[in-house]
Design a protein around this motif. Structure first.
Motif, PDB file in Angstrom:
ATOM      1  N   VAL A 111       8.482  -1.873  17.217  1.00  0.00           N
ATOM      2  CA  VAL A 111       8.388  -3.148  17.929  1.00  0.00           C
ATOM      3  C   VAL A 111       9.349  -4.154  17.284  1.00  0.00           C
ATOM      4  CG1 VAL A 111       6.856  -5.038  18.600  1.00  0.00           C
ATOM      5  CG2 VAL A 111       5.990  -2.694  18.505  1.00  0.00           C
ATOM      6  N   LYS A 112      10.104  -4.877  18.094  1.00  0.00           N
ATOM      7  CA  LYS A 112      11.063  -5.845  17.578  1.00  0.00           C
ATOM      8  C   LYS A 112      10.348  -6.972  16.848  1.00  0.00           C
ATOM      9  CE  LYS A 112      14.790  -5.178  20.965  1.00  0.00           C
ATOM     10  NZ  LYS A 112      15.612  -5.831  22.001  1.00  0.00           N
ATOM     11  N   TYR A 113      10.922  -7.382  15.726  1.00  0.00           N
ATOM     12  CA  TYR A 113      10.384  -8.514  14.965  1.00  0.00           C
ATOM     13  C   TYR A 113      11.446  -8.965  13.971  1.00  0.00           C
ATOM     14  CZ  TYR A 113       9.682  -6.457  10.303  1.00  0.00           C
ATOM     15  OH  TYR A 113       9.867  -5.932   9.040  1.00  0.00           O
ATOM     16  N   GLY A 114      11.159 -10.073  13.286  1.00  0.00           N
ATOM     17  CA  GLY A 114      12.030 -10.515  12.192  1.00  0.00           C
ATOM     18  C   GLY A 114      13.448 -10.794  12.634  1.00  0.00           C
ATOM     19  N   GLN A 115      14.394 -10.490  11.724  1.00  0.00           N
ATOM     20  CA  GLN A 115      15.806 -10.770  11.950  1.00  0.00           C
ATOM     21  C   GLN A 115      16.486  -9.541  12.558  1.00  0.00           C
ATOM     22  OE1 GLN A 115      17.402 -12.055   8.167  1.00  0.00           O
ATOM     23  NE2 GLN A 115      15.587 -13.274   7.719  1.00  0.00           N
ATOM     24  N   ASN A 116      16.291  -9.384  13.838  1.00  0.00           N
ATOM     25  CA  ASN A 116      16.898  -8.266  14.559  1.00  0.00           C
ATOM     26  C   ASN A 116      16.456  -6.913  13.990  1.00  0.00           C
ATOM     27  OD1 ASN A 116      18.533  -7.196  16.611  1.00  0.00           O
ATOM     28  ND2 ASN A 116      20.273  -6.967  15.215  1.00  0.00           N
ATOM     29  N   GLN A 129      -5.036 -10.489  16.378  1.00  0.00           N
ATOM     30  CA  GLN A 129      -4.809 -10.094  14.979  1.00  0.00           C
ATOM     31  C   GLN A 129      -3.700  -9.047  14.924  1.00  0.00           C
ATOM     32  OE1 GLN A 129      -8.019  -8.057  13.080  1.00  0.00           O
ATOM     33  NE2 GLN A 129      -7.144  -8.214  11.034  1.00  0.00           N
ATOM     34  N   LEU A 130      -2.664  -9.335  14.139  1.00  0.00           N
ATOM     35  CA  LEU A 130      -1.522  -8.431  14.026  1.00  0.00           C
ATOM     36  C   LEU A 130      -1.329  -8.004  12.576  1.00  0.00           C
ATOM     37  CD1 LEU A 130       1.116 -10.288  16.259  1.00  0.00           C
ATOM     38  CD2 LEU A 130      -0.425  -8.441  16.933  1.00  0.00           C
ATOM     39  N   THR A 131      -1.024  -6.726  12.389  1.00  0.00           N
ATOM     40  CA  THR A 131      -0.649  -6.222  11.072  1.00  0.00           C
ATOM     41  C   THR A 131       0.654  -5.447  11.215  1.00  0.00           C
ATOM     42  OG1 THR A 131      -2.909  -6.100  10.229  1.00  0.00           O
ATOM     43  CG2 THR A 131      -1.276  -4.699   9.163  1.00  0.00           C
ATOM     44  N   TYR A 132       1.659  -5.885  10.468  1.00  0.00           N
ATOM     45  CA  TYR A 132       2.977  -5.265  10.493  1.00  0.00           C
ATOM     46  C   TYR A 132       3.058  -4.229   9.373  1.00  0.00           C
ATOM     47  CZ  TYR A 132       4.337  -9.012  13.658  1.00  0.00           C
ATOM     48  OH  TYR A 132       4.427  -9.862  14.730  1.00  0.00           O
ATOM     49  N   MET A 167       6.209 -12.496   7.828  1.00  0.00           N
ATOM     50  CA  MET A 167       5.082 -12.321   8.751  1.00  0.00           C
ATOM     51  C   MET A 167       3.781 -12.839   8.126  1.00  0.00           C
ATOM     52  SD  MET A 167       6.400 -11.200  11.516  1.00  0.00           S
ATOM     53  CE  MET A 167       7.820 -12.221  11.048  1.00  0.00           C
ATOM     54  N   VAL A 168       3.626 -12.648   6.816  1.00  0.00           N
ATOM     55  CA  VAL A 168       2.439 -13.185   6.133  1.00  0.00           C
ATOM     56  C   VAL A 168       2.447 -14.710   6.214  1.00  0.00           C
ATOM     57  CG1 VAL A 168       1.251 -13.405   3.918  1.00  0.00           C
ATOM     58  CG2 VAL A 168       2.227 -11.203   4.594  1.00  0.00           C
ATOM     59  N   LYS A 169       3.609 -15.316   6.010  1.00  0.00           N
ATOM     60  CA  LYS A 169       3.716 -16.771   6.080  1.00  0.00           C
ATOM     61  C   LYS A 169       3.352 -17.296   7.461  1.00  0.00           C
ATOM     62  CE  LYS A 169       7.334 -16.918   2.546  1.00  0.00           C
ATOM     63  NZ  LYS A 169       8.780 -17.153   2.280  1.00  0.00           N
ATOM     64  N   GLU A 170       3.558 -16.444   8.490  1.00  0.00           N
ATOM     65  CA  GLU A 170       3.215 -16.849   9.855  1.00  0.00           C
ATOM     66  C   GLU A 170       1.743 -16.610  10.180  1.00  0.00           C
ATOM     67  OE1 GLU A 170       5.819 -15.216  12.789  1.00  0.00           O
ATOM     68  OE2 GLU A 170       7.645 -15.877  11.756  1.00  0.00           O
ATOM     69  N   ALA A 208       3.702 -12.891  -2.245  1.00  0.00           N
ATOM     70  CA  ALA A 208       3.571 -13.591  -0.963  1.00  0.00           C
ATOM     71  C   ALA A 208       2.402 -13.073  -0.138  1.00  0.00           C
ATOM     72  CB  ALA A 208       4.866 -13.451  -0.164  1.00  0.00           C
ATOM     73  N   GLY A 209       1.812 -11.929  -0.560  1.00  0.00           N
ATOM     74  CA  GLY A 209       0.653 -11.404   0.158  1.00  0.00           C
ATOM     75  C   GLY A 209       0.867 -10.106   0.897  1.00  0.00           C
ATOM     76  N   VAL A 210       2.050  -9.495   0.754  1.00  0.00           N
ATOM     77  CA  VAL A 210       2.288  -8.197   1.382  1.00  0.00           C
ATOM     78  C   VAL A 210       1.459  -7.130   0.665  1.00  0.00           C
ATOM     79  CG1 VAL A 210       4.010  -6.421   1.898  1.00  0.00           C
ATOM     80  CG2 VAL A 210       4.612  -8.850   2.095  1.00  0.00           C
ATOM     81  N   GLU A 211       0.724  -6.343   1.437  1.00  0.00           N
ATOM     82  CA  GLU A 211      -0.113  -5.288   0.870  1.00  0.00           C
ATOM     83  C   GLU A 211       0.709  -4.008   0.691  1.00  0.00           C
ATOM     84  OE1 GLU A 211      -3.541  -4.948   3.473  1.00  0.00           O
ATOM     85  OE2 GLU A 211      -3.354  -7.078   3.942  1.00  0.00           O
TER      86      GLU A 211
END
Length: 234
Positions: A111-116, A129-132, A167-170, A208-211
């Motif tokens: 799925v597209k996300y982030g910087q291209n 609720q989204l988990t990347y 994504m965590v910051k969002e 930053a909270g990335v698991e």
């Protein structure tokens, strides 16, 4: 994940140009060129004479008929095809083998996300609720029982860590899943000597909270199953 066709065994002659390998097939003695779906250094996994497994294809549109799937080194089975990990982790999540990533309603790939970029797996639950989930294949082991990532400098891997942190910051969850595609390791660490920058960005992503999770594989000539938790000691 079961292989679509019966794997053939052989002996490695050499890996070259990153994505090519010469392999002598057992039985016939034919020397073939097999595709290497792995952009890493494959440190410790490309010595001449290693026993290897390749998958054949009857697709007439393919340039190369064979793909290098696995090898045996030091008594360990190792999967080197990096087109497999996303499917293996998807199966593990759906089977509940990564408990921290269960309970979602849908699972989507690429799925597209982030910087291209495209996220390997996007989990979607109730109330948006989204988990990347980013997946990394791990094959390096320089110490007995200890898997290491990366096996080469990976600017792309560092970029993915930054985007997971974004994504965590969002307000979403983000997780890095390291797939240990070898059966002789029970712990994972970072190869900080190989890519110090990746190690630094990894630490920042964790802060930053990335698991981070790691799962090991059982590999045979018939199938690969991601089925056991691996301790993360990064």
């Amino acid at each position: 994940m079961r292989f679509e066709s019966q794997l053939l065994t052989g002996r490695l002659v050499k890996r070259y140009k990153r994505f090519l390998s010469d392999i002598i097939l057992d039985g016939s003695g034919e020397e073939v060129i097999a595709h290497v779906a792995n952009s890493g250094s494959m440190m410790g996994l490309k010595d001449e004479g290693l026993k290897v497994w390749v998958s054949p294809s009857n697709n007439p549109k393919r340039k190369l008929k064979y793909s290098w799937e696995m090898l045996e080194v030091g008594g360990a089975m190792v999967g080197i095809n990096t087109s497999r990990p996303n499917k293996l982790v998807e199966e593990a999540i759906e089977a509940g083998r990564i408990p921290e990533l269960t309970g979602y309603e849908t699972l989507r790939r690429e799925v597209k996300y982030g910087q291209n970029s495209r996220i390997d797996i996007l989990l979607e639950g109730p109330n948006d609720q989204l988990t990347y989930v980013e997946v990394k294949n791990v094959t390096l082991a320089r110490q007995q029982g200890i898997a290491e990532f990366p096996d080469a400098v990976t600017a792309r891997g560092a970029k993915h860590l930054v985007e997971l942190g974004d994504m965590v910051k969002e307000g979403h969850r983000s997780a890095m899943v390291f797939l240990i595609q070898r059966d002789d390791c029970d712990a994972l660490t970072l190869a900080r000597d190989i890519d110090p920058k990746y190690g630094k960005i990894f630490d920042e992503a964790i802060a930053a909270g990335v698991e981070v999770y790691a799962i090991g594989c059982r590999l045979t000539a018939e199938e690969i199953i991601a089925d056991r938790p691996i301790a993360v000691k990064c």
